[in-house]
Design a protein around this motif. Structure first.
Motif, short mmCIF file in Angstrom:
data_model
loop_
_atom_site.label_atom_id
_atom_site.label_comp_id
_atom_site.label_asym_id
_atom_site.label_seq_id
_atom_site.Cartn_x
_atom_site.Cartn_y
_atom_site.Cartn_z
N PHE A 37 -4.01 -11.62 -11.84
CA PHE A 37 -3.90 -12.23 -10.97
C PHE A 37 -2.18 -11.82 -9.83
O PHE A 37 -2.32 -11.78 -9.00
CB PHE A 37 -3.72 -13.71 -10.44
N VAL A 38 -1.63 -10.99 -10.77
CA VAL A 38 -0.41 -10.47 -10.05
C VAL A 38 -1.09 -8.52 -8.99
O VAL A 38 -1.28 -7.52 -9.91
CB VAL A 38 0.23 -9.99 -11.27
N ALA A 39 -0.91 -9.12 -7.94
CA ALA A 39 -0.86 -7.49 -7.25
C ALA A 39 0.06 -6.19 -6.91
O ALA A 39 1.65 -7.15 -7.23
CB ALA A 39 -1.34 -8.57 -5.53
N ARG A 40 -0.60 -5.47 -7.29
CA ARG A 40 0.82 -3.88 -7.68
C ARG A 40 1.14 -3.94 -6.00
O ARG A 40 0.12 -4.49 -4.90
CB ARG A 40 -0.21 -2.71 -8.09
N TRP A 41 1.77 -3.18 -5.70
CA TRP A 41 2.03 -2.52 -4.01
C TRP A 41 2.44 -4.19 -3.59
O TRP A 41 2.60 -3.87 -1.82
CB TRP A 41 1.44 -2.18 -3.47
N ASN A 42 2.51 -5.26 -3.79
CA ASN A 42 3.39 -6.60 -3.07
C ASN A 42 1.74 -6.64 -2.70
O ASN A 42 2.10 -7.99 -1.49
CB ASN A 42 4.22 -6.72 -2.13
N GLY A 43 0.67 -6.37 -2.97
CA GLY A 43 -0.36 -6.38 -2.64
C GLY A 43 -0.95 -5.64 -1.08
O GLY A 43 -1.92 -5.77 -0.42
N GLN A 44 -0.50 -4.75 -0.80
CA GLN A 44 -0.40 -3.80 0.64
C GLN A 44 -1.40 -2.48 0.15
O GLN A 44 -0.75 -1.85 -0.24
CB GLN A 44 0.75 -3.76 1.02
N ALA A 145 -0.45 5.47 -4.82
CA ALA A 145 0.11 5.24 -3.55
C ALA A 145 -1.33 5.54 -2.91
O ALA A 145 -0.84 6.16 -1.55
CB ALA A 145 1.02 5.90 -3.73
N THR A 146 -2.09 7.05 -3.59
CA THR A 146 -1.91 8.15 -1.98
C THR A 146 -3.34 7.15 -1.76
O THR A 146 -4.90 8.19 -0.71
CB THR A 146 -2.91 9.07 -2.84
N GLN A 147 -4.53 6.53 -2.98
CA GLN A 147 -5.71 6.66 -2.62
C GLN A 147 -5.90 4.84 -2.46
O GLN A 147 -6.93 4.83 -1.43
CB GLN A 147 -6.58 6.08 -4.39
N ILE A 148 -4.82 3.96 -2.09
CA ILE A 148 -5.30 2.97 -1.75
C ILE A 148 -3.62 1.90 -1.28
O ILE A 148 -4.09 1.05 -1.07
CB ILE A 148 -5.13 1.55 -3.11
N ALA A 156 3.94 11.02 -1.66
CA ALA A 156 3.43 10.95 -3.22
C ALA A 156 4.82 11.01 -4.19
O ALA A 156 4.80 10.90 -4.90
CB ALA A 156 2.18 10.35 -3.34
N ASN A 157 4.37 12.36 -3.73
CA ASN A 157 4.88 13.73 -4.88
C ASN A 157 7.24 13.63 -4.67
O ASN A 157 7.09 13.34 -6.03
CB ASN A 157 4.84 15.10 -3.94
N GLY A 170 -12.23 11.29 -14.42
CA GLY A 170 -12.19 10.51 -15.39
C GLY A 170 -12.02 9.09 -15.58
O GLY A 170 -12.33 8.20 -15.68
N ASN A 171 -11.18 8.71 -14.37
CA ASN A 171 -10.35 7.60 -14.51
C ASN A 171 -9.87 7.18 -13.03
O ASN A 171 -8.67 7.11 -12.27
CB ASN A 171 -8.85 8.23 -15.33
N GLU A 172 -10.75 6.51 -12.69
CA GLU A 172 -11.10 6.04 -10.98
C GLU A 172 -9.62 5.02 -10.91
O GLU A 172 -10.09 4.35 -12.12
CB GLU A 172 -12.25 6.10 -10.40
N LEU A 173 -9.53 4.80 -9.76
CA LEU A 173 -8.87 3.53 -9.47
C LEU A 173 -10.25 2.43 -9.25
O LEU A 173 -11.07 2.86 -8.53
CB LEU A 173 -8.02 3.14 -8.65
N LEU A 174 -9.81 1.16 -9.97
CA LEU A 174 -10.77 0.12 -10.03
C LEU A 174 -10.68 -1.03 -9.35
O LEU A 174 -8.78 -1.71 -9.34
CB LEU A 174 -11.53 -0.36 -11.49
N LEU A 175 -11.20 -1.76 -8.07
CA LEU A 175 -10.40 -3.11 -7.53
C LEU A 175 -11.20 -4.24 -7.57
O LEU A 175 -12.64 -4.28 -7.33
CB LEU A 175 -10.49 -2.94 -6.01
#
Length: 197
Positions: A37-44, A145-148, A156-157, A170-175
């Motif tokens: 329940f803790v959001a990364r990026w302050n939920g942004q 950073a780059t995808q969401i 990001a670099n 093979g390591n996609e971000l899952l929401l």
């Protein structure tokens, strides 16, 4: 005046003293629930669900495993639990950590030590393992950073370093809904503990 309360009651019924945390007050179910329940990026972030610290932790463990090439299960568990203290102190973005000062870091270290002891890890992780976990963490942060999170690749670099993009294959971000992530976090934790025994 009564003393200020420095403990938090968990859903498991445990009371975790933030000033003096002990391994006896830590349960993986509480960690998984809180981190889900803790959001990364302050939920942004983009998407219908927040990108949780639990989801990030699962990705970091997969990236670490890929980077380390057949690591010991205990170091995979250390990678999975690398942000475990955030189940009670939240995920502060780096600028906030800087503003808060060294107190945040000390609290994080105390909680991490109790978590490590609870699950059979050394309080101090070897530097070579820590560096590999940090590298996996930065690759994850770059992808997030780059995808969401709205960063350009150039930004990001600059902040996280340009990663080897093959690591992300093979390591996609899952929401996902928090309870799905919670279940996967607990399942992976259980697998790694069994592999350690």
């Amino acid at each position: 005046m009564p003393a200020a309360r420095a403990w938090q009651k968990m859903l498991s019924g445990r009371r975790l003293d933030l000033l003096d945390p002990t391994p006896f007050d830590i349960e993986v179910e509480d960690i998984a629930h809180g981190l889900s329940f803790v959001a990364r990026w302050n939920g942004q972030t983009l998407g219908d669900f927040a990108y949780s610290v639990a989801e990030h932790s699962l990705l970091v463990e997969r990236l670490f495993t890929k980077l380390a090439k057949n690591p010991e299960p205990r170091w995979q568990l250390a990678a999975l639990l690398h942000d475990a203290p955030e189940y009670v102190i939240g995920d502060m973005i780096s600028p906030v950590k800087i503003a808060v000062g060294p107190g945040y870091s000390e609290l994080d270290k105390r909680l991490a030590a109790a978590v490590h002891l609870r699950f059979g890890l050394p309080v101090i992780i070897p530097d070579s393992v820590k560096r590999m976990i940090k590298k996996a963490d930065k690759v994850s942060a770059w992808a997030e950073a780059t995808q969401i999170a709205g960063f350009t690749e150039a930004e990001a670099n600059r902040f996280f370093g340009k990663p080897d993009l093959a690591l992300l294959d093979g390591n996609e971000l899952l929401l996902r809904p928090p309870m799905e992530t919670r279940a996967d976090f607990i399942a992976r934790h259980t697998e790694l503990l069994e592999a350690m025994s």
